[in-house]
Structures are given as structure tokens and as C-alpha cells.
Design a protein around this motif. Structure first.
Motif, PDB file in Angstrom:
ATOM      1  N   GLY A 126     -50.250   1.942  36.982  1.00 60.75           N
ATOM      2  CA  GLY A 126     -51.310   2.523  36.376  1.00 60.75           C
ATOM      3  C   GLY A 126     -51.046   4.023  36.807  1.00 60.75           C
ATOM      4  N   PHE A 127     -51.906   5.093  36.179  1.00 62.58           N
ATOM      5  CA  PHE A 127     -51.853   6.467  36.597  1.00 62.58           C
ATOM      6  C   PHE A 127     -52.558   6.617  37.999  1.00 62.58           C
ATOM      7  CE2 PHE A 127     -52.072   5.862  31.806  1.00 62.58           C
ATOM      8  CZ  PHE A 127     -50.750   6.780  31.587  1.00 62.58           C
ATOM      9  N   LYS A 128     -52.251   7.746  38.405  1.00 59.13           N
ATOM     10  CA  LYS A 128     -52.635   8.121  39.691  1.00 59.13           C
ATOM     11  C   LYS A 128     -54.228   8.466  39.832  1.00 59.13           C
ATOM     12  CE  LYS A 128     -48.207   9.509  41.498  1.00 59.13           C
ATOM     13  NZ  LYS A 128     -47.317  10.618  42.239  1.00 59.13           N
ATOM     14  N   HIS A 129     -54.628   9.140  38.727  1.00 61.15           N
ATOM     15  CA  HIS A 129     -56.086   9.500  38.831  1.00 61.15           C
ATOM     16  C   HIS A 129     -57.008   8.520  37.906  1.00 61.15           C
ATOM     17  CE1 HIS A 129     -53.667  11.529  35.374  1.00 61.15           C
ATOM     18  NE2 HIS A 129     -54.918  10.997  34.529  1.00 61.15           N
ATOM     19  N   SER A 134     -57.502  12.561  29.727  1.00 55.67           N
ATOM     20  CA  SER A 134     -57.599  13.503  28.567  1.00 55.67           C
ATOM     21  C   SER A 134     -56.519  13.224  27.335  1.00 55.67           C
ATOM     22  CB  SER A 134     -57.169  14.924  29.237  1.00 55.67           C
ATOM     23  OG  SER A 134     -56.969  15.901  28.329  1.00 55.67           O
ATOM     24  N   LEU A 135     -56.991  13.671  26.312  1.00 58.60           N
ATOM     25  CA  LEU A 135     -56.072  13.500  25.189  1.00 58.60           C
ATOM     26  C   LEU A 135     -54.944  14.337  25.088  1.00 58.60           C
ATOM     27  CD1 LEU A 135     -58.682  13.138  22.041  1.00 58.60           C
ATOM     28  CD2 LEU A 135     -56.927  11.366  23.037  1.00 58.60           C
ATOM     29  N   LYS A 245     -50.629   3.078  25.813  1.00 59.10           N
ATOM     30  CA  LYS A 245     -51.679   2.031  25.534  1.00 59.10           C
ATOM     31  C   LYS A 245     -52.741   2.227  26.467  1.00 59.10           C
ATOM     32  CE  LYS A 245     -52.006  -2.966  24.634  1.00 59.10           C
ATOM     33  NZ  LYS A 245     -51.271  -4.302  24.367  1.00 59.10           N
ATOM     34  N   VAL A 246     -52.541   2.292  27.793  1.00 60.20           N
ATOM     35  CA  VAL A 246     -53.504   2.259  28.671  1.00 60.20           C
ATOM     36  C   VAL A 246     -54.324   3.466  28.537  1.00 60.20           C
ATOM     37  CG1 VAL A 246     -53.593   2.451  31.285  1.00 60.20           C
ATOM     38  CG2 VAL A 246     -52.140   0.880  30.374  1.00 60.20           C
ATOM     39  N   ALA A 247     -53.718   4.572  28.510  1.00 59.86           N
ATOM     40  CA  ALA A 247     -54.484   6.036  28.267  1.00 59.86           C
ATOM     41  C   ALA A 247     -55.481   5.901  27.037  1.00 59.86           C
ATOM     42  CB  ALA A 247     -53.427   7.122  28.137  1.00 59.86           C
TER      43      ALA A 247
END
Length: 791
Positions: A126-129, A134-135, A245-247
Motif C-alpha cells: 500500500g501507499f505510505k500516506h 490525489s488525482l 487500482k488501489v488509488a
């Protein structure tokens, strides 16, 4: 076991000394019968050491062959061509081994990259933040994904090419090994006088074989490196797909993102403006140089004698051309940088439309926003095409300069100027490439947004499809309506300066022009018909003449309507200039008959020698002119047969117009009476009958004449005049007169005799009459006639 039994039997049969002498040979023979053991895989350090050895040996041998006197020290039978081939193979061996050594490091790097990609893909959770994401970050991920996809496509194509090249090199390597074997056999069979020549050729064949083996190894290592990098790119693509996909599942696009985007855009603009300032200084210097070059050229021309070319004139002109090219290049750089600033504005506006698209509440708003987002997409597409054309022209110009530079020496005084011109063109080309890449990236970004937010036809329900059918149809109609058919140049004067621009002529403009023309022509036709009916009703003009005038009037009205329609829609007549040249000649030849008849019709109407209602005789056709149209006129015969006669016939052939100056036409009829009839009485009767008929003109008055003494009657002729301007039928009037005359002749007991003929026989003596009896057949068929003298 059978192998060793065979060897033991051979040893037992041979004498002991011979057996002891051949023991080593038999051991080798036995070893050759053993199954071949697979060679252990070569270690990278062994491969590197072998390449280093081949590299050094190739350099040493090449140095020996290029030493002074090497060509004369060749063995007997070695030609200069063989020496050149061996030198070339050794030189290629040095280059190939160097590249192969470097490529070994690339293989290690590719393997490490693959391992790193596998580790990153396995470790990412997963992402850190924290979300929402944001797009702008999603756009970066999508850009990376598109770049990886492009890299994969390119790598797959390169790998396929490398594999084909490797296969062909392997085939050449096998052929080279066979050549080495033949050279080795030649060495074994060579005599003392040819041994050195055979050894030299063996070494040349081995050098060739080594070169091909090195090339095959280079291709194999390139394929291995590319395969590892391709596998790493596919792993990276899988990871990017997961991240996107997650974002996307938890994304946002708010005012903070827009503000951040605006700040980034302003920073870019500020950087570009600094570049513009730097180019402006260079432009000023280039303009100064151009002014100096122009002044030098003018001074050179002024100082030269009359009618004589001064020395250095061509160089001065070329220096001025280079200076003008530098000014043009600096102006092109300025325009390119300004285009980048404009592109930043387009990018910000596109992001604003994208946010509106995300926030759309219903399909109608979404469709409208998609249309708004499609505008910059089309603009960017057009922009990119223009840049492609300019890139092609600049590349061609640079290629031309490079070819010219290759054809002159460095001592030529034009060489420095040519390099300066090449540098300016290269800088212009680099700027065009920079702008083109930026425009292409922005266009792809907008295209991706449009495709992303466009509804999927397979996922839309029936009612939604029906609801979106109207807007979709309207979009299609608008596209058809705005389809550009042609363009024309339009000149506008601004502050005393004439500016020429190209304006499009769309299909919508032509359809509006056609609709405007049809409505105007329909209204004019209604008005013309009412005017025609009024003139005919009041007796001012005949129906046929009114119809002809209306037809010609509608042609004039149509011409003015065409001109007025084009003027109303601001379409200049120059749009139809493409009908010029060969096409105009072809149309003129094809329509010359039509044009000739059209002009003839105008002349006929203008001269009024032939008018509607006239009785004419044209090429044996007698009748009344009922219409004078644009191409032909209609003549109706007394039998009510209408004949269309081309208008040019009235001007080119002989035409008899019986009613040209007067509509009255004289007719006549003949009457024969018996010889015992008093002639004055007959003449009075005829004149009286003509005077009593209402359609016979009183002026000139009808009269009768005694024509002739006929064979069986006295012949009289009645002459009378009829007015053919109305609906008078001469045949009917003549028939009426004949009936009236016949009635009066009967009342007065005057006879119209039958044809009579008196036959007189002139004889000098009496005629002899003889009765001939009938033949037998006649007697059987008819009763016998009485004989003369019988009862």
C-alpha cells in the motif's frame, strides 16, 4: 564391457612391443567411445577472461599485420585481398570484444533490475500516506504505466530482432567452423613449400571463426539482458496496475489539487519566461549581425564598377542569408517558448473541465462537459499535426545543410558560416521537438480522461441509452454540420496592414446557403406567379408570353439570390476559383452547346424578331411559338404537335416569321363553277360570303378574282385576311367560308361541275366495224350473242 573385451582381444593378437607402443592410442580410442559428458556451464569470469584473451590476441596480430613490411613478408600465394579481409576481421574482433565486455556488465545490471522489481512487487502492500489519493498522483502513475507499456512493446520488438540476428550469426559460425576444419586439413596435407601459406590461411579462418563466435555471444548476451529487462518491465507494469487500482478506489480532486496544479504551472511559465528573455537578447544580437551583413553587402555593391561583379559578392550574400536564418531561428525559438506557455494554460483549463466532469450530477451535464473537454483535444491534435509538418521541413533543411557541409573542406570560408547555420537549424529543430513532445503528452492525457469518463455502452441500461441518444445524435449532427469542405483566403485590413488568413467553408454553411436560396427562390416564384396571373387576367399580356417572361425573370432572380446568399453568409466568390484552369476548360467544352443556346435565347428575346405567339416556319416546321426558354423554344403546329427547337437555330438558319410586323395574314381559297355562270355574279357571291364571316378582317377588305378558264369550270379565287394574334384558326375559317359559298351557290342554282372531257375522233373515211365471234371458252362461259340480221 563389450568395448573393453574388444580392446583386450586386439592386445592379445598383437605382439608385445607393438601393444606397448599403441597403449596410449587405444586409451584415447576407448575414451572416445565413452558417452559425451555435458560441458559444465561457463562462468561469467571465464567468458570475460576468454574475451580479454581474444581481444589482446586480435590487437597483437593486427599490429603485426599493419607493421611496415608486413605486406611484403606474406607467404607465397597470399593475395592483398586476403590480407585486407584478415585485417578487417581483426579490427572487427577488437570492436566486438570491447562491446561484449561492456555488455557483460549490462547483463549483470539487467539481472539485478529484475531481482529488484520482483522484490518491490512482493513487498508493496500500500501507499505510505493515507487515502484519499490525489488525482495528480494517479495521473503520474498512469503516465508511468503508459511509459512502461511503450517500453515493453519496444523491447519485445527489439528482442525478436536480436533473436533473428543471433540465429543467422549461429549459421555463419557453423560455416566458419567448417572452413577452419578444411584449413586444418590443408595444413596436414601441405608440403614443405606450402605449409606457411596453409598455416596463414588457417589463422585467418580461426580469426574469422572467433569474430563470428564473439558476435554470437554478443547477440546472446543482448538477448539475455533484454529478456531480463522485459521481465522486469512486466513486473513493474503489474505493480503499477495494482497501485492505480488501489488509488482510483479512493481518489479525490479538490481545490487544493487545483491550487497545487496552478502553482506548478506558474513555476513552469516563469522558467519559460526566463528562457524567452534569454532568447530575446540573442535575437537582438542576431538582428544586429543581420544589419551589419546587409550594410557590408550594400557597401560592396556600391564600391564595385558598373556592370561588374565585385569580388566576395557571393560570400557576402551567403553571410547575409546565414544572418537572416539566425534571426528566423531565434524568432522560432521565441514562438516555441510562447507555445509552451499557451500549452500550460490549456493544461490548467483541461484540469478544470476534468473536475467539472467528475462533479457532474446527471448524464446531460457529463455529456456537455465531455464535449467541452473534447475541444482542447481537437486543438491539440491539430497543433500536433502542424508541428509534425514543421519538424519534417526542419529535418529536411538540416539534412541538406549536413550534406552540403560534407562536400566542402574546413578551409573554405563558407565552412564556419555553414556550421553556424547548422547550429541555428539544429536549435530550431530541438525546440520543435520539445514543443511536439509536450503537445503529444497533453493530448494523450486529455484523450485518456475522455475515454475514462465516457460511458461504457455495454454497461449502460436501455433507459440510459435512450436518454443519451438525443445528445449523442446532436453531437453527431454538430460534427457533420461543422465538417470542413474547403478553405479560402480572406484579407482583413487592420491599422493599415493587410492580414491574410484562411477561413473554412463548412458543410453547415453550404446547407444554410442552399436553404436560404431555396426559400428565397420559392418566395420569388410565388410572387412571379401572382404577377403573371394579374397581367394575364387584365389582358395586358398573353398567357404564353407571360410564362416566358416569368421563366427568364426567375433566372435573373436566381442569379441575384446566389450572389446575395454568398454575401449574407460571408462566403466570397473566390471559393469557387478551383473551377479555374483545366476544369474550367473542360466544363466550357462540355457545355458549349448549352451556353450557345442560352445566349441565343437572350438575343432572341432582346431582338424580338421571334416572339411568343408568332407564326413561324423553321426548317419546314410551321407553327405558333408558345415558349422561348433558356435552352430551346416550343413551336406548336396546327396539328397541336409541340416541337422543341434550339434557340441557336433561330440565329443560324433561315426563319420565316409570318407575323413579324403584322398579325394579319392573307389566306385564299379557289372555287370552280359551270361555264354558263356569270363571272361577276360569282365574284360578288364570294366577296359577300367573306364579308359576312366575323373573323375575316374588314380591313384590308376581302376580294375575289377570276383566275382562269379551267378544263371543266371557270376558276375564281377569294382573298381574305385573318388576324392570328388571338385564337383564330385559319383552317376553320376557310372551312366556314367554303360552307357559306356552297350554300349560296345552291340557293342561286349555280352548279359546281364535275370534271368533263370531250373526245373528238378525226377520220378521213368511214370506220370499219367487224363483229368477232367469241372463242370456245368464251362461248361456254357466256350466252351466244345474236348474229346480225337475225331476229
Amino acid at each position: 564391457m563389450l568395448k573393453w573385451l574388444l580392446i583386450s582381444g586386439v592386445l592379445a593378437m598383437w605382439p608385445a612391443p607393438a601393444a606397448r607402443g599403441q597403449i596410449s592410442t587405444l586409451k584415447k580410442a576407448a575414451e572416445s567411445l565413452e558417452p559425451a559428458k555435458p560441458a559444465p556451464p561457463e562462468k561469467p569470469e571465464d567468458n570475460r577472461a576468454r574475451l580479454v584473451q581474444w581481444h589482446q590476441e586480435a590487437r597483437d596480430t593486427l599490429a603485426r599485420l599493419e607493421a611496415p613490411g608486413a605486406a611484403t613478408a606474406l607467404p607465397e600465394g597470399i593475395s592483398a585481398a586476403e590480407l585486407d579481409d584478415r585485417r578487417r576481421d581483426l579490427d572487427q574482433m577488437v570492436l566486438t570484444s570491447t562491446r561484449s565486455l561492456k555488455n557483460l556488465s549490462a547483463v549483470d545490471d539487467a539481472r539485478k533490475t529484475l531481482e529488484a522489481s520482483r522484490a518491490d512487487e512482493a513487498a508493496w502492500t500500500g501507499f505510505k500516506h493515507q487515502p484519499p489519493y490525489s488525482l495528480l498522483m494517479i495521473d503520474d502513475l498512469l503516465n508511468d504505466r503508459d511509459a512502461v507499456k511503450a517500453n515493453i512493446s519496444s523491447s519485445e520488438a527489439s528482442l525478436s530482432n536480436f533473436e533473428r540476428i543471433h540465429a543467422s550469426i549461429v549459421v555463419e559460425t557453423k560455416s566458419a567452423e567448417e572452413t577452419v576444419n578444411r584449413a586444418l586439413s590443408a595444413v596436414q596435407k601441405a608440403s614443405d613449400g606450402t605449409i606457411e601459406t596453409a598455416k596463414w590461411r588457417l589463422e585467418a579462418a580461426r580469426a574469422r571463426s572467433r569474430l563470428l563466435a564473439a558476435r554470437a555471444g554478443l547477440m546472446q548476451s543482448s538477448c539475455d539482458s533484454l529478456s531480463d529487462r522485459l521481465a522486469a518491465a512486466k513486473i513493474d507494469l503489474t505493480l503499477l496496475e495494482r497501485q492505480v487500482k488501489v488509488a482510483k478506489a479512493k481518489s479525490r480532486f479538490n481545490d487544493e489539487d487545483l491550487a497545487k496544479l496552478g502553482k506548478i504551472s506558474e513555476d513552469h511559465k516563469q522558467t519559460i519566461r526566463k528562457e524567452i528573455d534569454g532568447v530575446a537578447k540573442r535575437l537582438k544580437a542576431a538582428m544586429t549581425t543581420r544589419t551589419q551583413a546587409q550594410a557590408a553587402l550594400d557597401a560592396l555593391v556600391a564600391a564595385a564598377p558598373a556592370n561588374a561583379e565585385p569580388p566576395g559578392l557571393e560570400l557576402a550574400k551567403y553571410r547575409l542569408d546565414v544572418a537572416e536564418g539566425s534571426v528566423e531561428a531565434m524568432q522560432s525559438l521565441t514562438e516555441g517558448l510562447e507555445s509552451l506557455i499557451q500549452l500550460e494554460n490549456v493544461s490548467v483549463k483541461a484540469y478544470q473541465d476534468r473536475r467539472a466532469l467528475i462533479e457532474a450530477r446527471n448524464p446531460q451535464q457529463r455529456t456537455k462537459t465531455l464535449e467541452s473537454l473534447g475541444v482542447p483535444r481537437e486543438q491539440l491534435w491539430t497543433w500536433e499535426n502542424v508541428l509534425d509538418d514543421e519538424l519534417s521541413n526542419s529535418s529536411a533543411a538540416l539534412s541538406k545543410l549536413d550534406a552540403r557541409a560534407a562536400s566542402i573542406s574546413s578551409e573554405d570560408p563558407r565552412f564556419g558560416l555553414l556550421n553556424e547555420q547548422r547550429a541555428a537549424t539544429s536549435e530550431k529543430l530541438a525546440m520543435l521537438q520539445r514543443v511536439s513532445q509536450a503537445v503529444m503528452a497533453q493530448r494523450k492525457l486529455v484523450k485518456r480522461w475522455v475515454l475514462e469518463y465516457s460511458p461504457d455502452p455495454n454497461a449502460v441500461g436501455l433507459f440510459d441509452r435512450l436518454a443519451s441518444l438525443g445528445p449523442s445524435a446532436w453531437v453527431i449532427v454538430k460534427k457533420i454540420w461543422s465538417f470542413k469542405v474547403m478553405t479560402f483566403e480572406d484579407k482583413v485590413e487592420v491599422d493599415g496592414e493587410t492580414i491574410t488568413g484562411k477561413l473554412p467553408v463548412t458543410l453547415g454553411m453550404l446547407l444554410r446557403a442552399a436553404l436560404f436560396f431555396l426559400i428565397g427562390y420559392w418566395l420569388a416564384s410565388l410572387i412571379a406567379r401572382r404577377i403573371q396571373a394579374g397581367l394575364v387576367a387584365h389582358g395586358h399580356i398573353a398567357e404564353a408570353q407571360a410564362r416566358t417572361l416569368r421563366n427568364w425573370g426567375m433566372i435573373v432572380v436566381g442569379l441575384f439570390l446566389v450572389i446575395g446568399t454568398l454575401a449574407f453568409l460571408k462566403i466570397p466568390l473566390t471559393v469557387f476559383a478551383f473551377f479555374g484552369g483545366a476544369l474550367a476548360i473542360g466544363l466550357g467544352i462540355g457545355t458549349q452547346t448549352l451556353i450557345k443556346n442560352f445566349i441565343s435565347g437572350i438575343i432572341v428575346l432582346a431582338e424580338r424578331k421571334v416572339r411568343v405567339g408568332d407564326v413561324v416556319d423553321v426548317d419546314g416546321i410551321v407553327g405558333t411559338v408558345t415558349e422561348v426558354n433558356t435552352r430551346s423554344s416550343v413551336v406548336r403546329s396546327p396539328d397541336d404537335v409541340e416541337t422543341m427547337i434550339p434557340n441557336s437555330v433561330f440565329l443560324e438558319n433561315r426563319v420565316t416569321n409570318w407575323t413579324l410586323s403584322n398579325t394579319k395574314m392573307r389566306r385564299s381559297l379557289r372555287v370552280g363553277v359551270a361555264y354558263d355562270t356569270p363571272p361577276p355574279k360569282v365574284m360578288e357571291l364570294l366577296t359577300e360570303a367573306a364579308g359576312r364571316h366575323g373573323l375575316v378582317c374588314k380591313e384590308p377588305a376581302p376580294f375575289a378574282v377570276f383566275d382562269d378558264f379551267g378544263d371543266s369550270a371557270l376558276m375564281f379565287s377569294l382573298y381574305f385576311w385573318l388576324d392570328l394574334g388571338g385564337s383564330t384558326n385559319a383552317m376553320i375559317v376557310t372551312s366556314d367560308l367554303r360552307l357559306m359559298i356552297e350554300k349560296r351557290l345552291t340557293e342561286l342554282d349555280l352548279r359546281v361541275p364535275f370534271p368533263q372531257r370531250d373526245v373528238h375522233l378525226a377520220t378521213g373515211q368511214p370506220l370499219q366495224v367487224q363483229w368477232v365471234p367469241p372463242t370456245a371458252s368464251q362461248a361456254d362461259a357466256t350466252p351466244a350473242a345474236p348474229q346480225p340480221g337475225t331476229g
